[in-house]
Design an enzyme around this catalytic site. Structure first.
Site, PDB file in Angstrom:
ATOM      1  N   GLU A 151       0.848  -1.198   0.000  1.00 34.26           N
ATOM      2  CA  GLU A 151       0.000   0.000   0.000  1.00 34.26           C
ATOM      3  C   GLU A 151       0.887   1.253   0.000  1.00 34.26           C
ATOM      4  O   GLU A 151       1.863   1.318   0.723  1.00 34.26           O
ATOM      5  CB  GLU A 151      -0.915  -0.015   1.247  1.00 34.26           C
ATOM      6  N   PHE A 152       0.486   2.241  -0.804  1.00 30.14           N
ATOM      7  CA  PHE A 152       1.286   3.467  -0.922  1.00 30.14           C
ATOM      8  C   PHE A 152       0.553   4.701  -0.412  1.00 30.14           C
ATOM      9  O   PHE A 152       1.022   5.819  -0.596  1.00 30.14           O
ATOM     10  CB  PHE A 152       1.701   3.682  -2.390  1.00 30.14           C
ATOM     11  N   LYS A 204       7.932  -1.620  -2.457  1.00 32.35           N
ATOM     12  CA  LYS A 204       7.472  -0.792  -1.335  1.00 32.35           C
ATOM     13  C   LYS A 204       8.658  -0.228  -0.540  1.00 32.35           C
ATOM     14  O   LYS A 204       8.726   0.975  -0.256  1.00 32.35           O
ATOM     15  CB  LYS A 204       6.558  -1.630  -0.427  1.00 32.35           C
ATOM     16  N   GLY A 253      12.797  20.357   6.381  1.00 30.01           N
ATOM     17  CA  GLY A 253      11.985  20.364   7.599  1.00 30.01           C
ATOM     18  C   GLY A 253      12.744  19.777   8.771  1.00 30.01           C
ATOM     19  O   GLY A 253      13.980  19.703   8.755  1.00 30.01           O
ATOM     20  N   GLY A 257       9.220  11.586   9.731  1.00 28.96           N
ATOM     21  CA  GLY A 257       8.755  10.792  10.871  1.00 28.96           C
ATOM     22  C   GLY A 257       7.634   9.894  10.393  1.00 28.96           C
ATOM     23  O   GLY A 257       7.594   9.504   9.225  1.00 28.96           O
ATOM     24  N   CYS A 260       6.009   4.920   8.975  1.00 29.95           N
ATOM     25  CA  CYS A 260       6.554   4.135   7.861  1.00 29.95           C
ATOM     26  C   CYS A 260       8.027   4.393   7.544  1.00 29.95           C
ATOM     27  O   CYS A 260       8.846   3.485   7.644  1.00 29.95           O
ATOM     28  CB  CYS A 260       5.710   4.363   6.617  1.00 29.95           C
TER      29      CYS A 260
HETATM   30  P1  NAD Z   1      -1.966   0.181  12.765  1.00 27.04           P
HETATM   31  O1  NAD Z   1      -1.073  -0.035  13.910  1.00 27.04           O
HETATM   32  O2  NAD Z   1      -2.708   1.466  12.634  1.00 27.04           O
HETATM   33  O3  NAD Z   1      -3.052  -0.990  12.674  1.00 27.04           O
HETATM   34  C1  NAD Z   1      -2.759  -2.348  12.826  1.00 27.04           C
HETATM   35  C2  NAD Z   1      -4.006  -3.037  13.377  1.00 27.04           C
HETATM   36  O4  NAD Z   1      -3.785  -4.438  13.371  1.00 27.04           O
HETATM   37  C3  NAD Z   1      -4.326  -2.661  14.828  1.00 27.04           C
HETATM   38  O5  NAD Z   1      -5.669  -2.202  14.904  1.00 27.04           O
HETATM   39  C4  NAD Z   1      -4.154  -3.976  15.601  1.00 27.04           C
HETATM   40  O6  NAD Z   1      -5.016  -4.102  16.698  1.00 27.04           O
HETATM   41  C5  NAD Z   1      -4.453  -4.990  14.506  1.00 27.04           C
HETATM   42  N1  NAD Z   1      -3.974  -6.347  14.774  1.00 27.04           N
HETATM   43  C6  NAD Z   1      -2.781  -6.773  15.264  1.00 27.04           C
HETATM   44  N2  NAD Z   1      -2.761  -8.109  15.370  1.00 27.04           N
HETATM   45  C7  NAD Z   1      -3.954  -8.572  14.911  1.00 27.04           C
HETATM   46  C8  NAD Z   1      -4.530  -9.868  14.774  1.00 27.04           C
HETATM   47  N3  NAD Z   1      -3.871 -10.960  15.107  1.00 27.04           N
HETATM   48  N4  NAD Z   1      -5.786  -9.952  14.292  1.00 27.04           N
HETATM   49  C9  NAD Z   1      -6.485  -8.850  13.949  1.00 27.04           C
HETATM   50  N5  NAD Z   1      -5.980  -7.595  14.067  1.00 27.04           N
HETATM   51  C10 NAD Z   1      -4.735  -7.451  14.540  1.00 27.04           C
HETATM   52  O7  NAD Z   1      -1.042  -0.048  11.475  1.00 27.04           O
HETATM   53  P2  NAD Z   1      -1.102   0.717  10.062  1.00 27.04           P
HETATM   54  O8  NAD Z   1      -0.486   2.066  10.196  1.00 27.04           O
HETATM   55  O9  NAD Z   1      -2.445   0.573   9.487  1.00 27.04           O
HETATM   56  O10 NAD Z   1      -0.065  -0.183   9.228  1.00 27.04           O
HETATM   57  C11 NAD Z   1      -0.372  -1.503   8.832  1.00 27.04           C
HETATM   58  C12 NAD Z   1       0.684  -1.942   7.819  1.00 27.04           C
HETATM   59  O11 NAD Z   1       0.575  -1.127   6.643  1.00 27.04           O
HETATM   60  C13 NAD Z   1       2.130  -1.805   8.292  1.00 27.04           C
HETATM   61  O12 NAD Z   1       2.884  -2.850   7.757  1.00 27.04           O
HETATM   62  C14 NAD Z   1       2.556  -0.486   7.680  1.00 27.04           C
HETATM   63  O13 NAD Z   1       3.947  -0.413   7.480  1.00 27.04           O
HETATM   64  C15 NAD Z   1       1.835  -0.511   6.351  1.00 27.04           C
HETATM   65  N6  NAD Z   1       1.564   0.807   5.770  1.00 27.04           N
HETATM   66  C16 NAD Z   1       1.156   1.820   6.575  1.00 27.04           C
HETATM   67  C17 NAD Z   1       0.873   3.062   6.000  1.00 27.04           C
HETATM   68  C18 NAD Z   1       0.436   4.208   6.864  1.00 27.04           C
HETATM   69  O14 NAD Z   1       0.477   5.342   6.382  1.00 27.04           O
HETATM   70  N7  NAD Z   1       0.038   3.995   8.121  1.00 27.04           N
HETATM   71  C19 NAD Z   1       0.989   3.255   4.617  1.00 27.04           C
HETATM   72  C20 NAD Z   1       1.376   2.161   3.830  1.00 27.04           C
HETATM   73  C21 NAD Z   1       1.663   0.939   4.414  1.00 27.04           C
END
Ligand code: NAD
Length: 433
Positions: A151-152, A204, A253, A257, A260
């Site tokens: 995901e981007f 990614k 900046g 942070g 990711c």
């Molecule tokens: P997050 O911490 O906001 O959410 C993760 C969720 O997973 C939490 O609600 C947690 O309770 C749940 N979880 C953990 N173990 C579980 C299980 N066994 N069963 C069901 N739910 C479970 O994380 P996020 O920011 O959404 O990131 C998720 C992934 O996406 C990461 O790998 C991150 O690197 C990637 N990513 C994040 C972004 C971003 O901007 N946040 C963008 C692209 C990719």
């Protein structure tokens, strides 16, 4: 299609809500009982522009369901998305423990052919690992495919990014899975880029590492600009006209942070180390970033001398505007730097105050608005470029402060105007203090 989203965080919630809007039935599954209960009551646990409207619309259409029962959620779905966190472990590598748990739960609940989509950011080889874990936990006569679909989206414009992606990357060798994924994403009319899972996983990390490199590069240029009396804003603009460089991600900046870039850069460097390649370019990118965050604290000391018992006002705590996410925010480093040296900190953020409370407890005093931050402060630091901070009455801000020192770590204010108002203003890379 029937979709199951396992992990209802920033990525899972946006992905599922948008897929619901595209006409699918989505079951959100999370181990966080509180989160699922809130969602059932139409309460969204994160701040993300535009998400609420689409969520409510599809909730009311009956397309969004919520559960803490992974087995049941998986059993009902055609496509299962893994969107759990992959934080860094002690060695800097991506911690895959949540992904592994979910993979084994999916295996145990596999009742018919499904496409299992890994959307979490995971190191090369994780598709293979997930496939093995699902196979070990499922009955041998049930077929399934595992797809890497990184995901981007960017927090702060996640819905817009999901609905209008620059590309959708699909990593799999299975024709059946490619067909399912193409059908799922078809309404977005986006370019679909198919590769093997290993390359998809690397796309990614390589993308995030490259973007982090651009940020550290322009921050390093900014520091040279300060030393020689050039204005990095003019430099970045002049560079950006070159099509080979482009104007994006050349904003100096306080350092990158968020949840990711920091962890993904570390994980990629660790992967390289583990395979015998010293990725020293990326290590330098991370070092520049850490130094940049600390520089801000040093600038305050240059302005005020000893900061002990001085009052410092902070505008902005989120790692960027339009989000409540404070994970790895530059504000945390700056706050800790100043706090350790005995400063009294006052802070305000339009959205992220609740999140900072859970991390910093009594270390800082949170106030109700930007003017309260200014009141009696010896210096004010603007750390997140929220629109509302650009529109403040800076004459009033100045009149409330005890001393006129102002650090604009996002270069979002006009230095001449700030000086005209009587501030001692410092931006990033805009000439010496
Ligand atoms: P997050 O911490 O906001 O959410 C993760 C969720 O997973 C939490 O609600 C947690 O309770 C749940 N979880 C953990 N173990 C579980 C299980 N066994 N069963 C069901 N739910 C479970 O994380 P996020 O920011 O959404 O990131 C998720 C992934 O996406 C990461 O790998 C991150 O690197 C990637 N990513 C994040 C972004 C971003 O901007 N946040 C963008 C692209 C990719």
């Amino acid at each position: 299609m029937k979709i199951c989203i396992i992990g209802t965080g920033y990525v899972g919630l946006v992905t599922g809500t948008c897929l619901g809007d595209l006409g699918n039935e989505v079951i959100f599954c999370d181990i966080d009982v509180g989160k699922i209960s809130s969602l059932k009551e139409k309460k969204i646990p994160i701040y993300e522009p535009g998400l609420r409207e689409i969520f409510i619309r599809n909730f009311e259409r009956g397309r969004l369901l919520f559960s803490t029962d992974t087995a049941d959620s998986v059993a009902r779905a055609d496509v299962v998305f893994i969107t759990v966190g992959t934080p860094e472990d002690e060695s800097g590598a991506a911690d895959l423990s949540y992904v592994k748990v979910v993979a084994s739960e999916i295996g145990k609940s596999l009742n018919r052919y499904k496409v299992i989509v890994n959307k979490s950011t995971v190191p090369v080889g994780t598709s293979r690992l997930v496939k093995r874990i699902v196979r070990e936990n499922s009955s041998a006569d049930i077929d399934f495919d595992v797809v890497s679909n990184p995901e981007f989206l960017r927090e702060g414009c996640a819905v817009e990014d999901f609905m209008n992606p620059d590309r959708v990357v699909i990593g799999t060798g299975s024709k059946r899975a490619i067909e399912t994924m193409t059908k799922l994403y078809e309404p977005l009319k986006a370019d679909i880029f198919v590769s093997n899972p290993e390359s998809a996983e690397m796309i990614k990390y390589a993308s995030n590492a490259f973007l982090a490199t651009k940020i550290s590069f322009i921050n390093a240029i900014a520091n040279v600009c300060s030393a020689v009396g050039a204005d990095v804003e003019r430099v970045a603009k002049g560079m950006g006209f070159d099509k080979r460089i482009g104007p994006h991600f050349l904003e100096p900046g306080p350092g990158y942070g968020g949840s990711c870039f920091p962890k993904d850069c570390k994980a990629l460097a660790k992967t390289a180390d583990d395979h015998g390649y010293d990725f020293y370019l990326l290590k330098a990118v991370m070092r520049v970033n850490e130094d940049q965050k600390r520089l801000i604290g040093k600038w305050v000391e240059e302005m005020l001398g000893d900061v002990k018992d001085k009052q410092i006002g902070i505008l902005g705590l989120a790692f960027k505007p339009e989000t409540d996410d404070i994970r790895e925010s530059a504000a945390l480093t700056v706050l800790q730097y100043l706090k350790q040296r005995g400063a009294n900190i006052l802070a305000y953020d339009p959205i992220a105050m609740n999140n900072i409370k859970s991390v910093l407890n009594d270390d800082i005093r949170l106030v109700a608005n930007a003017y309260d931050v200014a009141e009696g402060s010896d210096a004010v630091i603007l750390l997140t470029h929220w629109e509302e901070f650009k529109k403040l009455e800076y004459g009033k801000v100045k009149s409330l402060m005890r001393q006129p020192f102002f650090i604009d770590t996002r270069n979002c204010l006009d230095p001449d105007e700030m000086e005209r108002l009587g501030f001692v203003y410092r931006g990033v890379g805009r000439g010496a203090c």
